[in-house]
Design an enzyme around this catalytic site. Sequence first.
Site, short mmCIF file in Angstrom:
data_model
loop_
_atom_site.label_atom_id
_atom_site.label_comp_id
_atom_site.label_asym_id
_atom_site.label_seq_id
_atom_site.Cartn_x
_atom_site.Cartn_y
_atom_site.Cartn_z
N GLU A 254 -11.76 0.26 9.78
CA GLU A 254 -11.97 1.62 10.31
C GLU A 254 -13.23 1.68 11.15
O GLU A 254 -13.26 2.30 12.21
CB GLU A 254 -12.04 2.61 9.15
CG GLU A 254 -11.51 3.99 9.49
CD GLU A 254 -11.18 4.80 8.22
OE1 GLU A 254 -10.00 5.07 8.00
OE2 GLU A 254 -12.10 5.12 7.45
N GLU A 257 -12.54 0.27 14.44
CA GLU A 257 -11.88 1.28 15.28
C GLU A 257 -12.91 2.24 15.85
O GLU A 257 -12.89 2.59 17.03
CB GLU A 257 -10.86 2.08 14.46
CG GLU A 257 -9.55 1.38 14.22
CD GLU A 257 -8.58 2.25 13.43
OE1 GLU A 257 -7.74 2.92 14.03
OE2 GLU A 257 -8.69 2.27 12.18
N CYS A 271 -7.54 7.52 4.71
CA CYS A 271 -7.41 6.94 3.38
C CYS A 271 -6.96 7.94 2.34
O CYS A 271 -6.54 7.58 1.25
CB CYS A 271 -8.71 6.26 2.95
SG CYS A 271 -10.15 7.20 3.37
N SER A 291 -7.00 7.24 12.25
CA SER A 291 -7.13 5.79 12.11
C SER A 291 -5.80 5.27 11.62
O SER A 291 -5.11 5.93 10.84
CB SER A 291 -8.22 5.49 11.09
OG SER A 291 -7.98 4.25 10.50
N LYS A 330 -1.14 9.93 -4.26
CA LYS A 330 -1.05 8.47 -4.14
C LYS A 330 0.29 7.95 -4.63
O LYS A 330 0.74 6.88 -4.22
CB LYS A 330 -2.18 7.81 -4.94
CG LYS A 330 -3.53 7.88 -4.26
CD LYS A 330 -3.70 6.84 -3.17
CE LYS A 330 -5.11 6.93 -2.58
NZ LYS A 330 -5.22 6.23 -1.29
N GLU A 333 2.29 8.20 -1.70
CA GLU A 333 1.87 7.17 -0.75
C GLU A 333 2.46 5.82 -1.15
O GLU A 333 3.00 5.09 -0.31
CB GLU A 333 0.35 7.08 -0.70
CG GLU A 333 -0.16 6.09 0.34
CD GLU A 333 -1.64 5.83 0.20
OE1 GLU A 333 -2.43 6.63 0.73
OE2 GLU A 333 -2.02 4.83 -0.42
N GLU A 338 6.78 2.72 4.72
CA GLU A 338 5.95 2.00 5.71
C GLU A 338 4.96 1.07 5.03
O GLU A 338 4.48 0.13 5.64
CB GLU A 338 5.15 2.98 6.58
CG GLU A 338 5.96 4.01 7.34
CD GLU A 338 6.16 5.29 6.53
OE1 GLU A 338 7.01 6.08 6.90
OE2 GLU A 338 5.46 5.48 5.52
N CYS A 471 -12.46 12.05 -4.12
CA CYS A 471 -11.68 11.52 -5.24
C CYS A 471 -12.32 11.86 -6.59
O CYS A 471 -11.62 11.91 -7.60
CB CYS A 471 -11.53 10.02 -5.13
SG CYS A 471 -10.87 9.50 -3.55
#
Lengths: 542, 406
Positions: A254, A257, A271, A291, A330, A333, A338, A471
Amino acid sequence: MGKVEFSLNGKKTSAEEGANMLEFIRASGIALPGICYEEGKPPIGKCRMCVVEISGAYRTACTVKIAAGLEVKTDSAELKKMREAYEKLLGKTELEPEIKKFVCVPSQACGILSLDRKKCILCGACVRACDEQNINSLAMVERGKAARVETEFDKPIDLSRCVLCGKCSLKCPVGAINERDDTKRALDALEKAKSQGKTIVAETAPSIRVAVGEEFGFAPGTRVTGKMVAALRRLGFDYVFDTDFGADLTIMEEASELKTHLGKRLVVTSCCPGWIIVAEKFYPEALPLLSTCKSPQAMTGAMIKSYWAKKKGIDAKKIVVVSILPCVAKKFEADRPELANDGLRNVDIALTTREFAAMITQKKIDFASLPDEDFDDVLGVSSGGGAIFGVTGGVTEAALRMAFPEHAVEFKEVRGLEGIKVAEIKDECGSVKARVAIANGVGNARKLVDAVLDGKEKFDFIEIMACEGGCAGGGGQPKPTTKSVIEARTRGLYGEDEGKKVRRAQDNPGIKAVYRDFLGEPLSEQSRKYLHTRFHSRGKKK
Amino acid sequence: MLSTQNVRQILIKTNGESLRKVRSLGPEKTIEFITRKGLKGRGGAGNLTGNKWLEVRTQPGGSEKYFVVNCDEGEPGTFKDRFILENNPETLIEGIEIACFAIGCRKAFVYVRGEYAALAREFRKKLDAAPRSVPIEVVVGAGAYVCGEQTALLNSIEGRRGTPRLKPPFPATYGLWGKPTVVNNVETVANAALAFRDDWRGDLYLFSVSGNVRKPGVYERALGTRLGELVRDCEPSETPKAVFFGAAGGCLKYDAALALEPAAVAAKGAAVGGGVMLGSCTLIIVGESRSIPVVCSSIARFFAHESCGNCAPCREITALLAKRLECSVGASGAAGGFDAKFNEFVAESSALLNTASLCGLGQCATASLSAALKQFPSEFESPAKSQSKTKSKTKIKKQKQADSRS
């Protein structure tokens, strides 16, 4: 306002005028019941359990502000009778049969959050949580006995505005709203691992170590890293890795980037899975600004099943990755198609902190008396930058440490629990090198993103966490998660960072090794294959 | 349209004269005048209107204050606000302008109950035609009784779920969108305009009369009028047995000598355990052929249906009560009877509702039933008098047919 005098159970006492009566009574050591009140938040006043006698009248303590001359009585036969009666009412006289899944069409999101109407006492804590997140997917509908909590227009969850942040489940005082229970799958996998010749690997997110102890009597924010690792081994995991390692990888990618785009365009973090759903549902036009990095959970999983498997000579197909996360989204996720490489999911089972604690309890492991054990090698080594991924502002600070190594290691200006933080990183001459913004909580995130999309604000880097405090205050964390608990967990994580020899991700020897032996450079073709992903619009919601 | 023949003062058109007087007086003097004239709220609580206005006028916050007219008259048997909206919207509008000028509000809302949607359309037309100095917005509710409670009403205007707010803070300090707000009843606002006429009488109230009378309707009478006089004018269709003050106001045994005045009604009510109030002057006359338990059952069903479900005591107990009563009197009037513990059950329920409900809806939900149990104990003995009820129904039907033929 100043201190005022009043009486509590016949004794003269004083407190700040206008302070919350219930909080004061509890702080004085009186265990007053009360289900729907949350410290520091405006009262709901619905469960009525905290009823007290104030100057001759019966009032709920949570809705009363302290004033001079009040005469407060917290106990009497009459009050006891009233509380018993209220409890009976909340316990409901007639039970409704069905457990309503918020989701009814078969899909990816199926069942990630569900509401058990038998347990629901209609206190509205979930509705308030959803409102604070500025999502307002949950609301009370109908009236009288028919009143119930429902998604907007009774929509299935993936068509609704819900972003699976899990705040409703975190705030539900009676455990009526719950995340999908994956503990059975995890325990099953652990049990059959030997017979099926499988290797079971656990990875734990940064904020678990400062929170899971709360379920076993430790004070909020106590770091129980060693015991946590030991508990996972007792549960039967063959290897225990640290998602902090994946966080370091995320930073490498990241921050690269950021360096590439600095001065040209904005980079927004990717994230937080709750934020990703917000972006996909509400801001599809902002997706190109994100990102392309996978989250630390997926990066760690991808590395376990490729780099580490090869190194160990284990067939990646025979590895089961179980991640422990502070998060409900999550789970969604981990299920994203993907997030897979070479035909294998990056993460097989995603558990919340609460589920992890439930497994420990179920297996009768005495957590408090476990010895301290270390993470397994290579993917268990991390920097301080990875550790602070668990707090709001942490990803930004870690990325800045990588992007601006000449700067002092700590970026204090990006810390703290304010909803939206803005900071400018300057060089020695005082000219601005980068302008960053950090938002925590979906409500704040939407304000920030709206301002950016309207062209009112310009930044180089934006970090967004869907939960209050990042978190540390995640939707899958132990209950209660109040502001003071989040602050304690945050201190725990910054403490871990300070204690680390390696503070910057790029100095982590494990990270150096993985780039040298497997990935090559950040943003290389190999890195893009394993560590990057793509996002897609889920139909714009208003 | 309701008959206007029993009403005089409230129909007077002030034609802008009151507003002219108010403008020359200035805001402070206007409030003083209203207070001196003794104008009291007509929504039920009966507080001095001038005090309410003054409290909000002196709140900080500049002109960000709101004036709200409560036309959500959901109380069963109440239709006086509708009468004003139908027959004298001009004076009502002038009252709104006076209030906004005196309090310092830059905007007013008229909250009309969902069932009056057609009236609201007409009222909007009148608003468009009248010259106005403040914007007045008409908001139509969705048909919830609880929205008559002022904080629920404010939530509804804001576009939120119409449920009562926690109090304090009260609307005077934290009202619409958190700004100081006055909520007044329609009749109060119309009277605010009329009060500037020299011949205005502050003791003339609108009574909504219904039940076993041949001439139900709106009657304008002075407070203190004897119940017997008013009922005589309404031509009872059978000997009156009881009078219900709406659903929430409780009930009293019919007594022709009862003075229709808040204190007198409350005093009479106190003798039967309290909870009886004249409120917004709603009188439902119940004749001797009627079964009191059946009326109470219908009221209990009403409250169970209208409970917003926000707080557990009201949500659960109103439903329980409705079920209990329905089982006892039977849906079709067939009696299951009342068991020995019924009185105790009602007493316990009332106590819980009174202490634990968030708003007046729950607190008043057992007023009628409790008062009826005290005053008509024999009717609550098992088996309930169901036959007389069925009989009376057919009797009324026949009567109606006869009326329509003639």
